[in-house]
Design a protein around this motif. Structure first.
Motif, mmCIF file in Angstrom:
data_model
loop_
_atom_site.group_PDB
_atom_site.id
_atom_site.type_symbol
_atom_site.label_atom_id
_atom_site.label_comp_id
_atom_site.label_asym_id
_atom_site.label_seq_id
_atom_site.Cartn_x
_atom_site.Cartn_y
_atom_site.Cartn_z
ATOM 1 N N ASP A 117 10.084 1.542 -3.879
ATOM 2 C CA ASP A 117 9.807 0.906 -2.596
ATOM 3 C C ASP A 117 8.419 0.270 -2.636
ATOM 4 O O ASP A 117 7.462 0.803 -2.104
ATOM 5 C CB ASP A 117 9.892 1.951 -1.478
ATOM 6 C CG ASP A 117 9.574 1.372 -0.106
ATOM 7 O OD1 ASP A 117 9.888 0.183 0.119
ATOM 8 O OD2 ASP A 117 9.000 2.103 0.731
ATOM 9 N N THR A 130 4.289 -4.271 9.244
ATOM 10 C CA THR A 130 5.225 -3.834 8.204
ATOM 11 C C THR A 130 4.501 -3.086 7.090
ATOM 12 O O THR A 130 4.981 -2.063 6.598
ATOM 13 C CB THR A 130 5.961 -5.053 7.610
ATOM 14 O OG1 THR A 130 6.631 -5.751 8.666
ATOM 15 C CG2 THR A 130 6.991 -4.621 6.578
ATOM 16 N N ILE A 131 3.332 -3.586 6.690
ATOM 17 C CA ILE A 131 2.552 -2.927 5.649
ATOM 18 C C ILE A 131 2.101 -1.547 6.117
ATOM 19 O O ILE A 131 2.161 -0.572 5.361
ATOM 20 C CB ILE A 131 1.348 -3.791 5.247
ATOM 21 C CG1 ILE A 131 1.819 -5.041 4.498
ATOM 22 C CG2 ILE A 131 0.378 -3.003 4.367
ATOM 23 C CD1 ILE A 131 0.735 -6.044 4.214
ATOM 24 N N PRO A 167 5.690 -4.599 1.012
ATOM 25 C CA PRO A 167 6.221 -5.887 1.471
ATOM 26 C C PRO A 167 5.243 -7.002 1.153
ATOM 27 O O PRO A 167 4.023 -6.800 1.220
ATOM 28 C CB PRO A 167 6.373 -5.693 2.983
ATOM 29 C CG PRO A 167 5.413 -4.600 3.319
ATOM 30 C CD PRO A 167 5.383 -3.692 2.129
ATOM 31 N N ASN A 168 5.760 -8.162 0.763
ATOM 32 C CA ASN A 168 4.891 -9.284 0.413
ATOM 33 C C ASN A 168 4.148 -9.781 1.637
ATOM 34 O O ASN A 168 4.666 -9.802 2.745
ATOM 35 C CB ASN A 168 5.712 -10.447 -0.164
ATOM 36 C CG ASN A 168 6.280 -10.115 -1.522
ATOM 37 O OD1 ASN A 168 5.725 -9.301 -2.250
ATOM 38 N ND2 ASN A 168 7.394 -10.723 -1.865
ATOM 39 N N SER A 169 2.921 -10.209 1.404
ATOM 40 C CA SER A 169 2.122 -10.716 2.511
ATOM 41 C C SER A 169 2.410 -12.185 2.770
ATOM 42 O O SER A 169 3.075 -12.859 1.994
ATOM 43 C CB SER A 169 0.627 -10.533 2.210
ATOM 44 O OG SER A 169 0.252 -11.337 1.128
ATOM 45 N N THR A 217 0.616 -8.666 -3.214
ATOM 46 C CA THR A 217 1.224 -9.824 -3.856
ATOM 47 C C THR A 217 0.593 -10.043 -5.231
ATOM 48 O O THR A 217 -0.567 -9.693 -5.451
ATOM 49 C CB THR A 217 1.031 -11.117 -3.036
ATOM 50 O OG1 THR A 217 -0.366 -11.313 -2.804
ATOM 51 C CG2 THR A 217 1.749 -11.050 -1.711
ATOM 52 N N TRP A 245 4.880 0.757 5.896
ATOM 53 C CA TRP A 245 5.109 1.095 4.492
ATOM 54 C C TRP A 245 4.099 2.147 4.028
ATOM 55 O O TRP A 245 4.462 3.125 3.366
ATOM 56 C CB TRP A 245 5.001 -0.172 3.646
ATOM 57 C CG TRP A 245 5.146 0.051 2.177
ATOM 58 C CD1 TRP A 245 6.294 0.192 1.458
ATOM 59 C CD2 TRP A 245 4.074 0.170 1.219
ATOM 60 N NE1 TRP A 245 6.015 0.382 0.124
ATOM 61 C CE2 TRP A 245 4.666 0.380 -0.046
ATOM 62 C CE3 TRP A 245 2.681 0.118 1.322
ATOM 63 C CZ2 TRP A 245 3.909 0.540 -1.204
ATOM 64 C CZ3 TRP A 245 1.918 0.278 0.174
ATOM 65 C CH2 TRP A 245 2.535 0.471 -1.075
ATOM 66 N N LYS A 295 3.580 -8.927 9.540
ATOM 67 C CA LYS A 295 3.475 -8.406 8.187
ATOM 68 C C LYS A 295 2.505 -7.228 8.134
ATOM 69 O O LYS A 295 2.739 -6.240 7.427
ATOM 70 C CB LYS A 295 3.006 -9.507 7.243
ATOM 71 C CG LYS A 295 3.030 -9.100 5.782
ATOM 72 C CD LYS A 295 4.431 -8.733 5.309
ATOM 73 C CE LYS A 295 5.358 -9.930 5.315
ATOM 74 N NZ LYS A 295 6.706 -9.566 4.787
#
Length: 330
Positions: A121, A154-155, A124-126, A46, A158, A151
Motif C-alpha cells: 500500500d 488522502t495522504i 497516494p501520488n501527489s 512521487t 494513508w 490529496k
C-alpha cells in the motif's frame, strides 16, 4: 472581495474558494501543521523521472514473510559483503528509482535489503504542481489547490494506516530473516547498517536508538519508566538518513550509534528546531554524528531521480557520497 470580483467570478468557484480557505488548515507541505512533522510532501510520495538507460538489477524475494528487494554485489558471495537495510519514502518497494538506489549501494560492496514497509500500500501520488504553469488562470489555480487539499487528506489517511505499531514489526521480521539468510554479510560488517529516506528516515533513527521494549516494537511508551522496564538495544550499528519526515526530537534523542543526517534548509517537514534539538542531544549523549544542511534543493532531493537543475543533481550526488562514506567508515 470587491463587487467586480464577485461579478466576474465563475459560479462554481464560490464553493472552491471556501474549500481552499479550509484547505490551508490541512496537513500539507509548507503549512503550519506540516511544520510539526505530521505529514509528507510531494517528493515523499512521487518519483522523479528515472535516469535514462538505468534498469534495476536486483531481485524480489521474501524475508520473514515480508516482500523485499535484494541487491547484491556482483562478486557476492565469493567476496565478503556488508549488510545494509535501506528504508524508502512513500513510493516504496517497486519504485524503479528506489531499486536503483539500492543497486548503487550494492555496487559499493553492500548486500542491500529494501523491505516493503507498506505491505503493498504505497503512498497516494501527489498533485502535479506544473499544472499551475500550464493553466495559470485563477480558476485553474483554485482547482489545483482544492485537489491538493483532497490529496493532503488522502495522504494523512494513508499515514494513519502506517504507524510505528504497524511498520516496526514488519522491519523486525525482515531483520530476523536476514540474520538467517545473510548471516555472513551481517557478521562481516559486524552488524547491520541502515540508510533511510523521507518516511524511512524516522525508522532508521528508531532502529538506531535505545528504547523501552514496547516502543521498539511500535507501541506506546510506558508512562512510568522505573526499575524493571526492559530496554531494547539499537538494532543497527550505524546509520545515515536524508530529509526525514515525521521525525520527532525524541527519535534523535534516543539514538546511540553513529548517525549521519542530510537535511534541507528551511524544510517544513524536518524543521531546523527539531534538527537543532537532535544535534544538542547527540552531543550531550556523546554519540558520533554529522549533520549537513543542503540549501537550494527540495525535500526529497537525495532520492535517486533525474532533475534538470544542475545544483540539485550535484547535491543529490554529494548526499549519496556522504551517506555511503559514513556507513563505509563505520
Amino acid at each position: 472581495m470587491a463587487d467586480e470580483d464577485v461579478a466576474t467570478r465563475a459560479p462554481e468557484s464560490d464553493i472552491n474558494i471556501q474549500t481552499v480557505e479550509n484547505a490551508e488548515q490541512s496537513v500539507f507541505a509548507g503549512d503550519s501543521k506540516a511544520q510539526e512533522g505530521a505529514s509528507m510532501g510531494e517528493h515523499c510520495v512521487t518519483d522523479r523521472p528515472t535516469p535514462a538507460g538505468e534498469i534495476p538489477t536486483g531481485e524480489m524475494s521474501k524475508l520473514g514473510g515480508v516482500d523485499v528487494y535484494v541487491s547484491k554485489p556482483s562478486n557476492y558471495p565469493h567476496s565478503p559483503s556488508k549488510f545494509l537495510l535501506l528504508l524508502t519514502g512513500g513510493t516504496g518497494l517497486k519504485s524503479a528509482n528506489n531499486q536503483l538506489q539500492a543497486d548503487k549501494y550494492a555496487s559499493e560492496g553492500f548486500l542491500v535489503v529494501m523491505p516493503d514497509q507498506f505491505e503493498g500500500d504505497t503512498a497516494p501520488n501527489s498533485v502535479n504542481a506544473t499544472l499551475v504553469e500550464e493553466h495559470p488562470s485563477f480558476i485553474e489555480q483554485v482547482k489545483l489547490r482544492v485537489a491538493e487539499a483532497a490529496k493532503s487528506f488522502t495522504i494523512d489517511m494513508w499515514l494513519a494506516k502506517h504507524t510505528p505499531e504497524k511498520v516496526l514489526p514488519l522491519l523486525h521480521k525482515v531483520i530476523e530473516g536476514a540474520k538467517e539468510e545473510f548471516a555472513d554479510a551481517i557478521a562481516n560488517g559486524g552488524g547491520i547498517y541502515g540508510v533511510g529516506y523521507c518516511f524511512g528516515a524516522k525508522y532508521i533513527l528508531i532502529l538506531a536508538g535505545e528504547h523501552p521494549d514496547t516502543v521498539a516494537w511500535g507501541q506506546v511508551a510506558p508512562k512510568d519508566e522505573e526499575e524493571g522496564v526492559v530496554k531494547h538495544a539499537p538494532v543497527i550499528k550505524a546509520g545515515a538518513i536524508a530529509h526525514g519526515t515525521m521525525v520527532m526530537k525524541e527519535d534523535i534523542e534516543a539514538v546511540k550509534v553513529p548517525m549521519y543526517m542530510a537535511c534541507v534548509e528551511d524544510d517544513p517537514l524536518f524543521s531546523a528546531e527539531v534538527v537543532q534539538a537532535g544535534r544538542e542531544a547527540l552531543e550531550k549523549n556523546g554519540v558520533e554524528h554529522e549533520i549537513q544542511t543542503y540549501s537550494g534543493v527540495p525535500h526529497g532531493f537525495a532520492v535517486l531521480g533525474d532533475y534538470e537543475d544542475r545544483k540539485i543533481k550535484e547535491s543529490q550526488s554529494q548526499a549519496f557520497g556522504q551517506m555511503l562514506g559514513w556507513i563505509q567508515g563505520h
